[in-house]
Design a protein around this motif. Structure first.
Motif, PDB file in Angstrom:
ATOM      1  N   SER A   1       0.540  -1.103   0.134  1.00 21.05           N
ATOM      2  CA  SER A   1       0.026   0.082  -0.143  1.00 21.05           C
ATOM      3  C   SER A   1       0.754   1.278   0.039  1.00 21.05           C
ATOM      4  N   THR A   2       2.206   1.049   0.477  1.00 21.77           N
ATOM      5  CA  THR A   2       3.011   2.542   0.461  1.00 21.77           C
ATOM      6  C   THR A   2       4.233   1.903  -0.133  1.00 21.77           C
ATOM      7  N   THR A   3       4.521   2.438  -1.418  1.00 24.39           N
ATOM      8  CA  THR A   3       5.990   2.098  -1.890  1.00 24.39           C
ATOM      9  C   THR A   3       6.757   3.268  -1.953  1.00 24.39           C
ATOM     10  N   VAL A   4       8.048   3.089  -1.809  1.00 27.17           N
ATOM     11  CA  VAL A   4       9.199   3.990  -1.744  1.00 27.17           C
ATOM     12  C   VAL A   4      10.213   3.913  -2.625  1.00 27.17           C
ATOM     13  N   VAL A   5      10.666   4.968  -3.266  1.00 28.24           N
ATOM     14  CA  VAL A   5      12.001   4.570  -4.073  1.00 28.24           C
ATOM     15  C   VAL A   5      13.317   4.470  -2.969  1.00 28.24           C
ATOM     16  N   ARG A   6      13.505   5.341  -2.024  1.00 31.18           N
ATOM     17  CA  ARG A   6      14.576   5.146  -1.119  1.00 31.18           C
ATOM     18  C   ARG A   6      13.929   4.943   0.356  1.00 31.18           C
ATOM     19  N   GLY A   7      14.335   3.929   1.147  1.00 31.13           N
ATOM     20  CA  GLY A   7      14.048   3.659   2.281  1.00 31.13           C
ATOM     21  C   GLY A   7      13.839   2.022   2.705  1.00 31.13           C
ATOM     22  N   PRO A   8      13.590   1.680   3.728  1.00 33.95           N
ATOM     23  CA  PRO A   8      13.517   0.289   4.085  1.00 33.95           C
ATOM     24  C   PRO A   8      12.241  -0.499   3.309  1.00 33.95           C
ATOM     25  N   ARG A   9      12.395  -1.656   2.951  1.00 31.49           N
ATOM     26  CA  ARG A   9      11.681  -2.303   2.319  1.00 31.49           C
ATOM     27  C   ARG A   9      10.633  -3.285   3.146  1.00 31.49           C
ATOM     28  N   ASP A  10      10.819  -3.698   4.370  1.00 33.39           N
ATOM     29  CA  ASP A  10      10.176  -4.516   5.133  1.00 33.39           C
ATOM     30  C   ASP A  10       8.806  -3.533   5.593  1.00 33.39           C
TER      31      ASP A  10
ATOM     32  N   GLU B   1       9.375   8.702   2.736  1.00 32.37           N
ATOM     33  CA  GLU B   1      10.503   9.249   1.842  1.00 32.37           C
ATOM     34  C   GLU B   1      10.988  10.690   1.990  1.00 32.37           C
ATOM     35  N   ASP B   2       9.963  11.392   2.548  1.00 31.75           N
ATOM     36  CA  ASP B   2      10.347  12.829   2.809  1.00 31.75           C
ATOM     37  C   ASP B   2      11.608  12.969   3.934  1.00 31.75           C
ATOM     38  N   TYR B   3      11.905  12.075   4.646  1.00 35.28           N
ATOM     39  CA  TYR B   3      12.756  12.183   5.670  1.00 35.28           C
ATOM     40  C   TYR B   3      14.101  11.481   5.215  1.00 35.28           C
ATOM     41  N   TYR B   4      13.958  10.832   3.774  1.00 35.50           N
ATOM     42  CA  TYR B   4      15.094  10.014   3.495  1.00 35.50           C
ATOM     43  C   TYR B   4      15.841  10.992   2.346  1.00 35.50           C
ATOM     44  N   GLN B   5      15.212  11.967   1.843  1.00 35.67           N
ATOM     45  CA  GLN B   5      15.825  12.676   0.857  1.00 35.67           C
ATOM     46  C   GLN B   5      16.301  14.094   1.356  1.00 35.67           C
ATOM     47  N   ARG B   6      16.816  14.830   0.827  1.00 37.56           N
ATOM     48  CA  ARG B   6      17.303  16.197   1.423  1.00 37.56           C
ATOM     49  C   ARG B   6      16.290  16.804   1.446  1.00 37.56           C
TER      50      ARG B   6
ATOM     51  N   ALA C   1       6.969  26.715  16.121  1.00 39.95           N
ATOM     52  CA  ALA C   1       8.073  25.644  16.447  1.00 39.95           C
ATOM     53  C   ALA C   1       7.857  24.502  15.659  1.00 39.95           C
ATOM     54  N   ASP C   2       6.261  24.237  15.695  1.00 40.10           N
ATOM     55  CA  ASP C   2       5.809  22.809  14.989  1.00 40.10           C
ATOM     56  C   ASP C   2       5.784  22.829  13.438  1.00 40.10           C
ATOM     57  N   ASN C   3       5.913  24.149  12.866  1.00 44.18           N
ATOM     58  CA  ASN C   3       5.782  24.417  11.516  1.00 44.18           C
ATOM     59  C   ASN C   3       7.058  23.893  10.640  1.00 44.18           C
ATOM     60  N   LYS C   4       8.010  23.416  11.661  1.00 45.38           N
ATOM     61  CA  LYS C   4       9.312  23.227  10.813  1.00 45.38           C
ATOM     62  C   LYS C   4       9.270  21.826  10.048  1.00 45.38           C
ATOM     63  N   ASP C   5       8.023  21.159  10.364  1.00 44.84           N
ATOM     64  CA  ASP C   5       7.872  19.753   9.652  1.00 44.84           C
ATOM     65  C   ASP C   5       6.179  19.409   9.328  1.00 44.84           C
ATOM     66  N   ALA C   6       5.683  20.765   8.556  1.00 43.80           N
ATOM     67  CA  ALA C   6       4.452  20.833   8.283  1.00 43.80           C
ATOM     68  C   ALA C   6       4.325  21.126   6.701  1.00 43.80           C
ATOM     69  N   MET C   7       4.041  22.188   6.380  1.00 40.63           N
ATOM     70  CA  MET C   7       4.040  22.496   5.010  1.00 40.63           C
ATOM     71  C   MET C   7       5.593  22.331   4.148  1.00 40.63           C
ATOM     72  N   PHE C   8       6.480  22.665   4.820  1.00 35.57           N
ATOM     73  CA  PHE C   8       7.816  22.317   4.282  1.00 35.57           C
ATOM     74  C   PHE C   8       8.420  21.614   5.531  1.00 35.57           C
ATOM     75  N   ARG C   9       9.831  20.935   5.248  1.00 35.92           N
ATOM     76  CA  ARG C   9      10.709  20.274   6.319  1.00 35.92           C
ATOM     77  C   ARG C   9      11.960  20.969   6.500  1.00 35.92           C
ATOM     78  N   LEU C  10      12.213  21.115   7.424  1.00 38.32           N
ATOM     79  CA  LEU C  10      13.649  21.750   7.832  1.00 38.32           C
ATOM     80  C   LEU C  10      14.740  20.480   7.742  1.00 38.32           C
ATOM     81  N   PRO C  11      15.964  20.906   7.642  1.00 37.67           N
ATOM     82  CA  PRO C  11      16.831  19.804   7.828  1.00 37.67           C
ATOM     83  C   PRO C  11      16.744  19.052   8.946  1.00 37.67           C
ATOM     84  N   ILE C  12      17.237  17.611   8.954  1.00 42.24           N
ATOM     85  CA  ILE C  12      17.134  17.005  10.362  1.00 42.24           C
ATOM     86  C   ILE C  12      17.794  17.554  11.520  1.00 42.24           C
ATOM     87  N   TRP C  13      18.943  18.284  11.290  1.00 45.88           N
ATOM     88  CA  TRP C  13      19.609  19.038  12.590  1.00 45.88           C
ATOM     89  C   TRP C  13      18.768  20.322  12.897  1.00 45.88           C
ATOM     90  N   GLY C  14      17.691  20.791  12.175  1.00 47.88           N
ATOM     91  CA  GLY C  14      16.784  21.771  12.615  1.00 47.88           C
ATOM     92  C   GLY C  14      15.596  21.359  13.289  1.00 47.88           C
TER      93      GLY C  14
END
Length: 520
Positions: free
Chosen positions: A151-160, A290-295, A474-487
């Protein structure tokens, strides 16, 4: 399917009998002499002075474990000359401690517990002369195994992906979160099916009130059977009449693990690969793993594309109906002349035209899902092309309407969550009716009502439109757009009201500045 319990009396607990033969007869009588219930009498020890019995279900219990760790131990390895193995009131406890080499052992005193154990795949051991027994964990049925989620396939990410076995699903989550604070509580729901339901959360991160609310809603369920997590989802969701899902589900372990790290609670149901996650918010259904596995920039672009697809899938047919029916002055003259020429021989108004095409595409989509996989996709694609082309040539619909409906159907497949896509498909017909009646004014009123409705929803006490309403910067860092992981160093504030700062992601952890290479 009549699964709702209606004042059904509970079976009184019937204690076990001291006679092994009477216990076997009662088991066979209560189970209707079912051929898959195996009862075996054995003689304990080499001398065979003590009679014992084994009861297990063929297909649910692992026969090799029964043979190697129970029967061999009882029939060969037990020695009556051992000082602790004499027939006494402590014989069963001594037998359990000395002879049974399986780790999961439980005591049994009544028939209700006995039936629950053998029908769960365990093996019950009874000894003649004792009105007690114990069960050994020998679950070993065949399962689908760990495969890639369909039901949910990704290009990059775990396959299990999750399977239909509760133990396998919990292990997939523990592989990702090796923390002793990851707690699992299990309870049985369903008076007939006795389905195992697991509640998993991270102690110290989760909001304790949410955990208590999950337990309260699960404990009040009175139903005969739980066959899928959809039963649980419908019975514990907030009592609000809405087409939008207020409980998130996924068959990807990485998605559930990420939700647990944010302070959410996972509900795992034995027999289904779909795990529930609460509380859920609107933005969660538009975020893909996959949003978090890409830049961060790529993930943000993909997220914006989903919101564009959201507005297309929701409003494209209604905007076409409103503009071509009430607001022709908004169109360029060339385009208006082209649309007028296309609609010259069409006998229906734009609303009926759009309704016919939308219903046809929905029927084709549903037929493609229900037909065999080898031909379902081909039939849906070929059927859409043939029906669309034939309808235009017959003068029933215009070519522009086929284009609008096709773009709308494609946009609805962009959503990562299938149940959110169904909600948008329902609301699309309501907006089409408003646009046919009142034009752009009707669409505007419909969208305002939609925003007000979304703002009124809650999921386990959390506002559905968080972090937009209420607005939390503070929570909009991962809403409409995604900040880098360190942010993204803080957890959602309304979901997790303690341990806000991620211990593993301090705010000062940024990429190292580029070092210039010095020439020797």
């Amino acid at each position: 399917m009549g699964f709702i319990k209606r004042n059904r009396p509970a079976h009184p607990k019937q204690p076990l009998k001291s006679s092994l033969k009477e216990n076997f007869d009662e088991v066979k009588r209560r189970l209707g002499n079912s051929s898959d219930i195996i009862t075996r009498e054995i003689q304990i020890g080499k001398s065979g002075k003590i009679m014992a019995g084994l009861i297990y279900t063929d297909g649910l219990a692992d026969k090799k474990s029964i043979q190697d760790f129970i029967m061999e131990s009882l029939m060969i390895n037990v020695k009556e000359s051992h000082p602790n193995m004499k027939i006494s009131q402590h014989f069963l406890s001594n037998l359990k401690e000395i002879a049974i080499t399986i780790g999961d052992v439980k005591e049994i005193n009544d028939f209700n517990t006995l039936f629950n154990e053998i029908l769960s795949g365990n093996t019950v051991i009874l000894v003649d002369g004792f009105s007690q027994g114990f069960s050994a964990g020998t679950k070993g049925w065949e399962d689908r195994g760990v495969t890639e989620p369909s039901s949910t396939t990704v290009v990059r990410g775990p396959r299990d992906g999750f399977s239909e076995t509760l133990g396998t699903n919990t292990s997939l989550i523990r592989r990702r979160i090796k923390d002793p604070n990851l707690w699992l509580e299990t309870k049985e729901i369903g008076r007939v099916t006795k389905t195992s339901v697991g509640i998993m959360y991270i102690k110290g991160i989760v909001n304790d009130k949410v955990v208590e609310e999950v337990h309260r809603r699960l404990d009040r369920i009175e139903i005969d059977g739980i066959l899928e997590s959809g039963y649980i989802e419908e019975l514990i969701q907030d009592e609000t009449y809405t087409p939008f899902p207020t409980i998130f589900h996924s068959e990807r372990p990485d998605v559930i693990a990420a939700g647990l790290l944010e302070g959410r609670v996972a509900i795992l149901v034995d027999g289904t690969p779909f795990v529930l996650l609460v509380p859920a918010v609107f933005m969660q259904f538009y975020q893909a793993a996959e949003d978090y596995y890409q830049r961060a920039d790529i993930g943000t672009l993909l997220r914006f594309l989903r919101f564009v697809a959201f507005f297309i899938a929701l409003t494209a047919p209604s905007l076409y109906i409103a503009i071509t029916t009430f607001h022709q002055e908004m169109l360029p003259t060339t385009l208006l002349i082209s649309l007028a020429a296309q609609r010259e021989g069409v006998p229906f108004p734009a609303f009926i035209e759009a309704l016919l095409m939308e219903v046809s595409f929905e029927i084709l989509r549903e037929a493609g899902v229900r037909m065999p996989r080898a031909v379902g996709q081909a039939v849906s694609i070929v059927g859409a092309l043939v029906i669309g082309t034939a309808a235009v040539e017959a003068g029933i619909v215009s070519a522009a309407m086929v284009i609008i409906v096709s773009i709308t159907a494609i946009a609805s497949f962009v959503f990562p969550s299938f149940n959110m896509a169904i909600s948008i498909r329902i609301l699309r017909f309501l907006l089409m009716g408003l646009s046919a009646s009142f034009g752009l004014f009707g669409i505007t009123v419909g969208l305002i009502a939609l925003v007000l409705h979304l703002s009124s929803l809650r999921s386990f006490g959390v506002p559905y439109m968080t972090p937009f309403a209420p607005f939390i910067l503070a929570d909009n860092k991962d809403a409409m757009f995604r900040l880098p992981i360190w942010g993204m160093f803080s957890r959602p504030r309304l979901i997790n009201q303690k341990n806000i700062i991620r211990e593993d992601m301090p705010p000062t952890q940024k990429p190292e500045p580029r070092q210039r290479q010095k020439n020797n």
